[in-house]
Design a protein around this motif. Structure first.
Motif, PDB file in Angstrom:
ATOM      1  N   ASP A  85      45.249  26.215  42.849  1.00 11.86           N
ATOM      2  CA  ASP A  85      44.747  26.062  41.452  1.00 11.86           C
ATOM      3  C   ASP A  85      46.034  26.382  40.517  1.00 11.86           C
ATOM      4  O   ASP A  85      47.144  26.847  41.243  1.00 11.86           O
ATOM      5  CB  ASP A  85      43.738  27.189  41.373  1.00 11.86           C
ATOM      6  N   ASN A 129      36.424  30.758  43.656  1.00  7.96           N
ATOM      7  CA  ASN A 129      37.300  31.684  42.982  1.00  7.96           C
ATOM      8  C   ASN A 129      38.262  30.982  42.092  1.00  7.96           C
ATOM      9  O   ASN A 129      38.836  31.382  41.300  1.00  7.96           O
ATOM     10  CB  ASN A 129      38.135  32.383  44.409  1.00  7.96           C
ATOM     11  N   LYS A 138      36.973  30.094  38.731  1.00  2.63           N
ATOM     12  CA  LYS A 138      36.691  31.369  37.925  1.00  2.63           C
ATOM     13  C   LYS A 138      38.198  31.988  37.570  1.00  2.63           C
ATOM     14  O   LYS A 138      38.340  32.234  36.395  1.00  2.63           O
ATOM     15  CB  LYS A 138      36.130  32.537  39.093  1.00  2.63           C
ATOM     16  N   LEU A 179      36.514  37.115  49.447  1.00  2.19           N
ATOM     17  CA  LEU A 179      37.407  37.097  50.525  1.00  2.19           C
ATOM     18  C   LEU A 179      37.328  37.740  51.883  1.00  2.19           C
ATOM     19  O   LEU A 179      37.868  37.366  52.733  1.00  2.19           O
ATOM     20  CB  LEU A 179      38.843  37.208  49.585  1.00  2.19           C
ATOM     21  N   ARG A 200      39.463  44.338  44.325  1.00  2.00           N
ATOM     22  CA  ARG A 200      39.893  43.447  43.287  1.00  2.00           C
ATOM     23  C   ARG A 200      41.092  43.390  42.750  1.00  2.00           C
ATOM     24  O   ARG A 200      41.405  44.563  42.627  1.00  2.00           O
ATOM     25  CB  ARG A 200      38.515  43.176  42.316  1.00  2.00           C
ATOM     26  N   LEU A 201      41.569  42.300  42.445  1.00  2.00           N
ATOM     27  CA  LEU A 201      43.033  42.319  41.743  1.00  2.00           C
ATOM     28  C   LEU A 201      43.050  42.114  40.178  1.00  2.00           C
ATOM     29  O   LEU A 201      43.816  41.856  39.524  1.00  2.00           O
ATOM     30  CB  LEU A 201      43.865  41.511  42.534  1.00  2.00           C
ATOM     31  N   HIS A 202      41.585  41.849  39.860  1.00  2.00           N
ATOM     32  CA  HIS A 202      41.544  41.668  38.531  1.00  2.00           C
ATOM     33  C   HIS A 202      40.275  42.462  37.883  1.00  2.00           C
ATOM     34  O   HIS A 202      39.576  42.822  38.919  1.00  2.00           O
ATOM     35  CB  HIS A 202      41.025  40.353  38.045  1.00  2.00           C
TER      36      HIS A 202
HETATM   37  N1  ATP Z   1      42.454  31.919  43.044  1.00  2.00           N
HETATM   38  C1  ATP Z   1      42.636  33.073  42.703  1.00  2.00           C
HETATM   39  N2  ATP Z   1      43.415  33.491  41.885  1.00  2.00           N
HETATM   40  C2  ATP Z   1      43.742  34.616  41.436  1.00  2.00           C
HETATM   41  N3  ATP Z   1      43.297  35.885  41.814  1.00  2.00           N
HETATM   42  C3  ATP Z   1      42.432  35.255  42.954  1.00  2.00           C
HETATM   43  C4  ATP Z   1      41.977  34.308  43.584  1.00  2.00           C
HETATM   44  N4  ATP Z   1      41.117  34.264  44.395  1.00  2.00           N
HETATM   45  C5  ATP Z   1      41.128  35.808  44.535  1.00  2.00           C
HETATM   46  N5  ATP Z   1      41.681  36.453  43.788  1.00  2.00           N
HETATM   47  C6  ATP Z   1      41.787  37.848  43.601  1.00  2.00           C
HETATM   48  O1  ATP Z   1      41.254  38.269  44.634  1.00  2.00           O
HETATM   49  C7  ATP Z   1      40.147  39.391  44.479  1.00  2.00           C
HETATM   50  C8  ATP Z   1      39.224  39.269  45.668  1.00  2.00           C
HETATM   51  O2  ATP Z   1      38.451  38.217  45.551  1.00  2.00           O
HETATM   52  P1  ATP Z   1      37.045  37.946  46.013  1.00  2.00           P
HETATM   53  O3  ATP Z   1      36.584  36.410  46.322  1.00  2.00           O
HETATM   54  O4  ATP Z   1      36.921  38.846  47.322  1.00  2.00           O
HETATM   55  O5  ATP Z   1      36.312  38.760  44.986  1.00  2.00           O
HETATM   56  P2  ATP Z   1      35.558  38.433  43.555  1.00  2.00           P
HETATM   57  O6  ATP Z   1      35.682  36.685  43.434  1.00  2.00           O
HETATM   58  O7  ATP Z   1      36.405  39.151  42.536  1.00  2.00           O
HETATM   59  O8  ATP Z   1      34.035  38.760  43.990  1.00  2.00           O
HETATM   60  P3  ATP Z   1      33.008  37.805  44.648  1.00  2.00           P
HETATM   61  O9  ATP Z   1      33.695  36.873  45.607  1.00  2.00           O
HETATM   62  O10 ATP Z   1      32.373  38.973  45.386  1.00  2.00           O
HETATM   63  O11 ATP Z   1      32.233  37.155  43.459  1.00  2.00           O
HETATM   64  C9  ATP Z   1      39.504  38.767  43.007  1.00  2.00           C
HETATM   65  O12 ATP Z   1      38.854  39.683  42.495  1.00  2.00           O
HETATM   66  C10 ATP Z   1      41.029  38.353  42.420  1.00  2.00           C
HETATM   67  O13 ATP Z   1      41.413  39.554  41.873  1.00  2.00           O
END
Ligand code: ATP
Ligand code: MG
Length: 307
Positions: free
Chosen positions: A244, A214, A217, A277, A263-265
């Motif tokens: 990060d 995450n 990404k 998460l 998801r927040l994005h």
């Molecule tokens: N390090 C981060 N910086 C910014 N936003 C984050 C970060 N980690 C998580 N998020 C936000 O939280 C949401 C949920 O995270 P999560 O890991 O559950 O899903 P994802 O990464 O979008 O998908 P997946 O993990 O299933 O591939 C993300 O879509 C993002 O919007």
């Protein structure tokens, strides 16, 4: 009888005292006074003691009632927890078998759409082909969601084996892998060595991988970035963090952060299904720990956890 002489303003006065009698009388009087006093004091004290004893009895009774109440509530709470655990288990196995059973018909849907597209392409017009392609794309997304649900379910049901785990080592292995998708090395990584925790190695690996990927990404699109993994102290407790300097997220939507498929994005900007998460939260819960995050848009995000 004793006689005493007193000189007052130049004249002499003679006094005769019936000393012994008056002494005896005085003593008698005093004794009477004492015994009366004593009686009063004893009466007062006795009634005070009785009052205190009554109060003590009352509070002791109140305490007993309170204890009974507490015990009752504890029993009720235990029953509720047992019930909740049973329901949870049922729900888990239900979602597991549903997800599992959904896979076969879904694969057939995708398979037959594929056959239609390949074998009957000269009969189908462009619209027909377009719809079939959309059926295939949707069934593939659904298959991916189901797979992720199954992973989440497996992680919750998995037997835990606790041991000493070097999470710095795990983080380094994961980072080496992540670095392959960043040949220009835009992102710098910093790992604090020697972080040892008690936990299930497989689950912890899964969790650290989710947090680090995450971080990567949501930082990679910036020109430069830094991801750190380490230990700090918050409120006298040791916590592990993944920090990060990425795009961050709006804290207004914090409650959605650990919820499955939220998801927040947008998918467009950042790929993902939103299960990572939710899985991480379950892993931390199974270790009896806590996880939380702080973020600022375009400044970065830090995830903290205890185990
Ligand atoms: N390090 C981060 N910086 C910014 N936003 C984050 C970060 N980690 C998580 N998020 C936000 O939280 C949401 C949920 O995270 P999560 O890991 O559950 O899903 P994802 O990464 O979008 O998908 P997946 O993990 O299933 O591939 C993300 O879509 C993002 O919007
Ligand atoms: Mg993720």
């Amino acid at each position: 009888v004793t006689t005493r002489y007193f000189n007052f303003q130049g004249r002499e006065y003679e006094f005769a005292f019936a000393q012994n009698i008056s002494k005896e009388k005085a003593a008698e009087e005093q004794l009477k006074n004492y015994s009366e006093n004593l009686e009063n004091i004893i009466n007062e004290r006795t009634s005070e003691v009785e009052k205190q004893a009554k109060k003590l009895g009352d509070s002791q009774r109140a305490l007993t009632y309170l204890l009974e109440d507490v015990n009752d509530s504890r029993d009720e709470l235990k029953d509720a927890v047992d019930e909740l655990e049973a329901v949870n288990k049922e729900l888990e196995s239900f979602s597991y078998s549903v997800s599992h059973d959904l896979r076969a018909p879904l694969t057939r849907m995708d398979g037959f759409s594929k056959v239609l597209l390949e074998k009957y392409s000269d009969i189908l017009d462009d619209d027909g082909k377009h719809y079939l392609k959309r059926i295939r794309a949707s069934s593939q997304i659904m298959a991916q969601l189901i797979n992720e649900l199954l992973t989440l379910s497996r992680i919750t049901r998995r037997e835990m084996k606790k041991e000493e785990v070097d999470i710095s080592k795990i983080a380094n292995i994961i980072i080496n892998d992540i670095k392959k998708s960043d040949p220009e090395q835009k992102i710098k990584f910093e790992v604090q060595d020697g972080l040892i925790v008690m936990g299930d190695k497989t689950l912890l690996t899964f969790m650290i991988e989710n947090l680090l990927s995450n971080a990567f990404k949501f930082t990679f699109k910036k020109d430069k970035g830094k991801i750190s993994f380490g230990k700090t102290v918050i409120d006298d407790k040791e916590v592990i963090f993944v920090r990060d300097t990425g795009v961050g997220f709006n804290m207004k939507y914090y409650e959605k952060l650990f919820v499955a498929f939220q998801r927040l994005h947008s998918d467009k900007d950042y790929e993902g299904t939103g299960i990572g998460l939710a899985t991480v939260l379950r892993i931390v819960n199974r270790h009896g720990g806590k996880i939380w995050a702080e973020s600022e848009i375009n400044v970065g995000t830090t995830f903290y956890f205890t185990l």
